[in-house]
Scaffold this active site. Structure first.
Site, PDB file in Angstrom:
ATOM      1  N   ALA A  60       0.851  -1.193   0.000  1.00 52.57           N
ATOM      2  CA  ALA A  60       0.000   0.000   0.000  1.00 52.57           C
ATOM      3  C   ALA A  60       0.885   1.240   0.000  1.00 52.57           C
ATOM      4  O   ALA A  60       2.073   1.161  -0.330  1.00 52.57           O
ATOM      5  CB  ALA A  60      -0.943  -0.019   1.194  1.00 52.57           C
ATOM      6  N   ASN A  61       0.338   2.385   0.352  1.00 52.39           N
ATOM      7  CA  ASN A  61       1.113   3.626   0.394  1.00 52.39           C
ATOM      8  C   ASN A  61       0.559   4.533   1.484  1.00 52.39           C
ATOM      9  O   ASN A  61      -0.387   4.175   2.178  1.00 52.39           O
ATOM     10  CB  ASN A  61       1.091   4.311  -0.984  1.00 52.39           C
ATOM     11  CG  ASN A  61      -0.323   4.664  -1.410  1.00 52.39           C
ATOM     12  OD1 ASN A  61      -0.963   5.525  -0.812  1.00 52.39           O
ATOM     13  ND2 ASN A  61      -0.834   3.964  -2.417  1.00 52.39           N
ATOM     14  N   ARG A  62       1.143   5.709   1.644  1.00 52.61           N
ATOM     15  CA  ARG A  62       0.846   6.574   2.784  1.00 52.61           C
ATOM     16  C   ARG A  62      -0.366   7.475   2.590  1.00 52.61           C
ATOM     17  O   ARG A  62      -0.625   8.339   3.425  1.00 52.61           O
ATOM     18  CB  ARG A  62       2.062   7.466   3.097  1.00 52.61           C
ATOM     19  CG  ARG A  62       3.270   6.695   3.535  1.00 52.61           C
ATOM     20  CD  ARG A  62       4.375   7.647   3.987  1.00 52.61           C
ATOM     21  NE  ARG A  62       5.642   6.944   4.143  1.00 52.61           N
ATOM     22  CZ  ARG A  62       5.937   6.186   5.180  1.00 52.61           C
ATOM     23  NH1 ARG A  62       5.069   6.048   6.170  1.00 52.61           N
ATOM     24  NH2 ARG A  62       7.111   5.579   5.242  1.00 52.61           N
TER      25      ARG A  62
END
Ligand code: CTP
Ligand code: CA
Length: 222
Positions: free
Chosen positions: A33-35
């Site tokens: 995933a990512n931030r």
């Protein structure tokens, strides 16, 4: 009923907004995933609804609350996000604020990947995800009249965004510099890149960026 009762410059218009990250499964318990927090996309959905639009918000897993007066469709992966956006069409406008994972693991294990004593760590082979923005911007039969993308850049922000606008076939790009604390932060400094040129907006709370963008979208439909 809601569309009939709503007032404001976007009354009677349907806008699809994407927001948040996507999660791409590695195995049943792990993902890539990512931030992205969803703050900017959710604020845009709320601002459009406040101007009277019927809003479908397609979002990945986020901690921010659902905006009031918006239909929320929750998904996990990029492929699910694309399917949900396509299912929400037709729309008058679409705003793609999600931080879609560019790649996903090629194979998703059905069991949790185990450590094998003495063996090297397993590699994860990645494959390209579909580009939701480009798919909708080049949609043969149901392209929204206004398609707005975002560009998350850490360098040469505006030239990269201008190239992205042409490559993806969208009308506008909201370009933001994500090299600082933008992802997850409360403020955003963006440039609005259109066919006519580039507007540099001051650093503003994400809610205010959202209000300005919604007002610009309303001008198109005035
Ligand atoms: N986007 C999308 N589907 C993807 C990747 C990106 O819809 N698979 C959308 C994002 O929501 C955003 C825009 O495309 O509106 C640009 O995303 P960005 O990550 O900045 O651009 P990419 O084309 O993925 O290029 P790169 O990450 O290599 O800079
Ligand atoms: Ca990307």
């Amino acid at each position: 009923i809601q569309a009939l009762l709503s007032t404001g410059p976007l009354a009677g218009r349907h806008v699809v907004v994407t927001s948040g990250p996507t999660q791409e499964a590695i195995d049943p318990v792990r993902f890539i995933a990512n931030r992205s927090s969803g703050r900017q996309g959710h604020a845009i959905a709320a601002a459009l609804a406040a101007l009277g639009a019927r809003v479908t918000l397609v979002c990945g897993p986020v901690a921010v609350p659902d905006p009031a007066g918006v239909t929320v469709v929750r998904i996990e992966s990029a492929r699910d996000m694309l399917a949900a956006v396509e299912a929400a069409l037709p729309a008058d406008a679409a705003v793609f604020a999600a931080a879609v994972a560019d790649f996903r693991p090629a194979d998703v294990g059905t069991q949790k990947i185990k450590k094998v004593p003495g063996a090297p760590p397993p590699g994860i082979t990645l494959v390209l995800n579909p580009d939701i923005l480009a798919t909708i911007a080049r949609h043969a039969t149901q392209r929204p009249r206004l398609v707005v993308g975002f560009a998350a850049e850490t360098e040469t922000v505006v030239p990269h965004a201008q190239a992205k606008r042409l490559r993806k076939g969208c009308d506008w790009i909201v370009a933001n510099d994500v090299s600082g604390d933008v992802m997850g932060g409360a403020e955003n400094a963006v440039h609005l890149v259109t066919a006519e040129g580039v507007e540099d907006w001051p650093r503003l709370p994400k809610e205010e960026v959202a209000r300005r963008l919604a007002a610009r979208i309303a001008e198109v439909f005035a």
